[in-house]
Design a protein around this motif. Structure first.
Motif, short mmCIF file in Angstrom:
data_model
loop_
_atom_site.label_atom_id
_atom_site.label_comp_id
_atom_site.label_asym_id
_atom_site.label_seq_id
_atom_site.Cartn_x
_atom_site.Cartn_y
_atom_site.Cartn_z
N GLN A 38 -48.18 28.76 17.35
CA GLN A 38 -49.40 29.06 16.59
C GLN A 38 -50.43 27.94 16.66
O GLN A 38 -51.62 28.19 16.88
CB GLN A 38 -49.03 29.31 15.13
CG GLN A 38 -48.25 30.58 14.93
CD GLN A 38 -48.25 31.01 13.47
OE1 GLN A 38 -49.28 31.36 12.92
NE2 GLN A 38 -47.07 30.97 12.86
N ASP A 39 -49.96 26.71 16.45
CA ASP A 39 -50.91 25.58 16.42
C ASP A 39 -51.59 25.38 17.78
O ASP A 39 -52.80 25.17 17.86
CB ASP A 39 -50.18 24.29 16.02
CG ASP A 39 -49.74 24.37 14.57
OD1 ASP A 39 -50.39 25.13 13.80
OD2 ASP A 39 -48.75 23.71 14.21
N GLN A 40 -50.76 25.45 18.84
CA GLN A 40 -51.34 25.28 20.18
C GLN A 40 -52.32 26.41 20.50
O GLN A 40 -53.37 26.18 21.09
CB GLN A 40 -50.22 25.24 21.22
CG GLN A 40 -49.46 23.93 21.20
CD GLN A 40 -48.30 23.92 22.17
OE1 GLN A 40 -47.98 24.93 22.79
NE2 GLN A 40 -47.65 22.78 22.28
N ALA A 41 -51.94 27.62 20.07
CA ALA A 41 -52.82 28.78 20.32
C ALA A 41 -54.15 28.60 19.59
O ALA A 41 -55.21 28.87 20.14
CB ALA A 41 -52.13 30.06 19.87
N LYS A 42 -54.09 28.07 18.36
CA LYS A 42 -55.33 27.82 17.60
C LYS A 42 -56.19 26.79 18.31
O LYS A 42 -57.41 26.96 18.41
CB LYS A 42 -54.98 27.31 16.20
CG LYS A 42 -54.76 28.39 15.18
CD LYS A 42 -54.60 27.72 13.82
CE LYS A 42 -53.99 28.66 12.82
NZ LYS A 42 -53.67 27.98 11.57
N ASP A 43 -55.54 25.74 18.79
CA ASP A 43 -56.29 24.69 19.52
C ASP A 43 -56.99 25.29 20.74
O ASP A 43 -58.15 24.98 21.02
CB ASP A 43 -55.34 23.57 19.98
CG ASP A 43 -55.01 22.62 18.85
OD1 ASP A 43 -55.73 22.68 17.83
OD2 ASP A 43 -54.04 21.85 18.98
N VAL A 44 -56.24 26.14 21.46
CA VAL A 44 -56.80 26.76 22.65
C VAL A 44 -58.02 27.61 22.28
O VAL A 44 -59.05 27.56 22.95
CB VAL A 44 -55.73 27.59 23.40
CG1 VAL A 44 -56.36 28.54 24.41
CG2 VAL A 44 -54.74 26.67 24.10
N VAL A 45 -57.89 28.36 21.20
CA VAL A 45 -59.02 29.21 20.77
C VAL A 45 -60.23 28.35 20.41
O VAL A 45 -61.36 28.64 20.83
CB VAL A 45 -58.61 30.10 19.56
CG1 VAL A 45 -59.80 30.85 18.99
CG2 VAL A 45 -57.54 31.10 19.98
N GLN A 46 -59.99 27.29 19.70
CA GLN A 46 -61.11 26.40 19.32
C GLN A 46 -61.78 25.81 20.56
O GLN A 46 -63.01 25.84 20.69
CB GLN A 46 -60.59 25.26 18.45
CG GLN A 46 -60.30 25.69 17.03
CD GLN A 46 -59.59 24.61 16.24
OE1 GLN A 46 -59.51 23.46 16.65
NE2 GLN A 46 -59.05 24.98 15.11
N GLU A 47 -60.96 25.32 21.47
CA GLU A 47 -61.52 24.73 22.70
C GLU A 47 -62.28 25.79 23.50
O GLU A 47 -63.33 25.51 24.08
CB GLU A 47 -60.41 24.11 23.55
CG GLU A 47 -59.94 22.77 23.02
CD GLU A 47 -58.73 22.26 23.75
OE1 GLU A 47 -58.53 22.64 24.92
OE2 GLU A 47 -57.96 21.49 23.13
#
Lengths: 181, 181
Positions: free
Chosen positions: A40-49
């Motif tokens: 989840q956290d990595q996916a959120k980071d990817v979305v933000q980037e």
């Protein structure tokens, strides 16, 4: 479909419209990122980037039809980067309980749905041996329901390579399912 | 008994139905806007530095002065080029081509050449005399021949006192003197 007018307004630097664009884009960007990374956290980071990249390069977009493919391409590329980082620091450990969980959910019938945490576990165990490309092709094709043409455009690999990667991904997952389920 | 593809499809269905959801979409939105604002701010800072360094070019009188100076420089350059081209043209008309591969001439020959050149310059005021290598050779040969004949004539006159007296008498009669080459 995201409105071209909205994209045009965002190009002119309208922050409020960009908020709307983030709101519309984030769900499907997150879906792909989460299914590819299983975190989840990595996916959120990817979305933000991804959203920041969109803001920076929005002027390159000419039609709203291209917009979605373009977003998927950015997301997939960012996921590749994450997976590369993760290769150096592997964190996923296969758990036998996951197969039990899958069996239970399947037995619950068509109404069964998974929580994010459970989805993450299942995708993790199913795709742990797949290469980045195989994982991307499997997620886009089998989970997001895209055609080979679309997958080819997003991943930047040929259609025959998409078919080959999909075949290997399906074979690997089927073997696991057969063995443990 | 379930076949492999049936199991695979059931797992896939389960995953397809379970669309990952962002637990806090506002967080993503807020974070994205924050990142974009930071980038925007750093860009503004950069443009401030650029304005500080090069902003003076937008001052009216500085700009006009620079334009005037640059135009003057261009005009000077054009004039200079014209003068140089004219000079080259004049010089090219006065060029004497001498083959460099020729054997070096003896010192007295060179002296003769220089003398001939000076004399020809004095006698012919025309600025555009072009003498080919062959013509030069012919000229030197004829001068040498003439000198030899003159010396022979001199010896002949010196050897015959009667002839000498007669010639001197004739020269006095015609009011002429000996010419030294």
């Amino acid at each position: 479909m995201i409105d071209l007018k909205l994209i045009e307004e965002c190009r002119e630097g309208n922050f409020n419209n960009f908020r709307k664009l983030v709101e519309l884009t984030s769900p499907f960007a997150y879906s792909v990122a989460f299914r590819m990374l299983g975190n989840q956290d990595q996916a959120k980071d990817v979305v933000q980037e991804t959203m920041v990249t969109i803001w920076q390069k929005l002027k390159k977009i000419k039609t709203s039809q291209v917009y979605k493919t373009w977003i998927y391409r950015i997301v997939v590329n960012k996921c590749y980067d994450e997976m590369r980082k993760r290769k150096r620091n592997p964190e996923f450990v296969a758990d036998d309980n996951t197969w039990e969980l899958i069996a239970n959910r399947i037995s619950e019938g068509p109404s069964a749905a998974l929580e994010n945490r459970e989805t993450s576990q299942i995708i993790g165990i199913l795709t742990e041996r797949l290469s980045s490309k195989q994982k991307a092709v499997f997620v886009l094709s089998d989970l997001e329901g895209m055609s080979n043409d679309e997958v080819s455009k997003i991943t930047g690999i040929s259609k025959s390579a998409v078919k080959a990667n999909l075949y290997h991904a399906r074979k690997s997952i089927s073997e696991k399912v057969e063995k443990y389920l | 008994m379930k076949t492999e593809s049936e199991k695979y499809n059931k797992v896939l269905d389960l995953l397809r139905k379970s669309i990952p959801e962002i637990d806090s979409p506002e967080d993503i939105e807020r974070e994205v806007i924050k990142r974009i604002a930071t980038i925007h701010k750093s860009r503004l800072n950069l443009s401030g530095v650029i304005d500080f360094l090069f902003g003076w070019i937008y001052i009216g009188w500085v700009r006009r002065s620079l334009i005037t100076v640059s135009m003057i420089l261009v005009l000077i350059f054009i004039y200079q080029q014209g003068v140089i081209l004219k000079r080259i043209d004049v010089l090219s008309r006065r060029t004497i081509v001498i083959d460099k591969e020729n054997a070096p001439a003896p010192a007295d020959e060179i002296e003769k050449m220089l003398m001939m050149y000076r004399n020809s310059g004095r006698r012919f005021s025309s600025k555009n005399i072009t003498i080919s290598e062959r013509q030069m050779k012919e000229l030197f040969e004829s001068v040498n021949e003439l000198q030899i004949k003159y010396k022979d004539l001199e010896n002949l006159i010196e050897g015959d006192p009667e002839l000498k007296k007669m010639i001197e008498k004739k020269l006095i009669e015609n009011n002429r003197t000996k010419i030294n080459l």
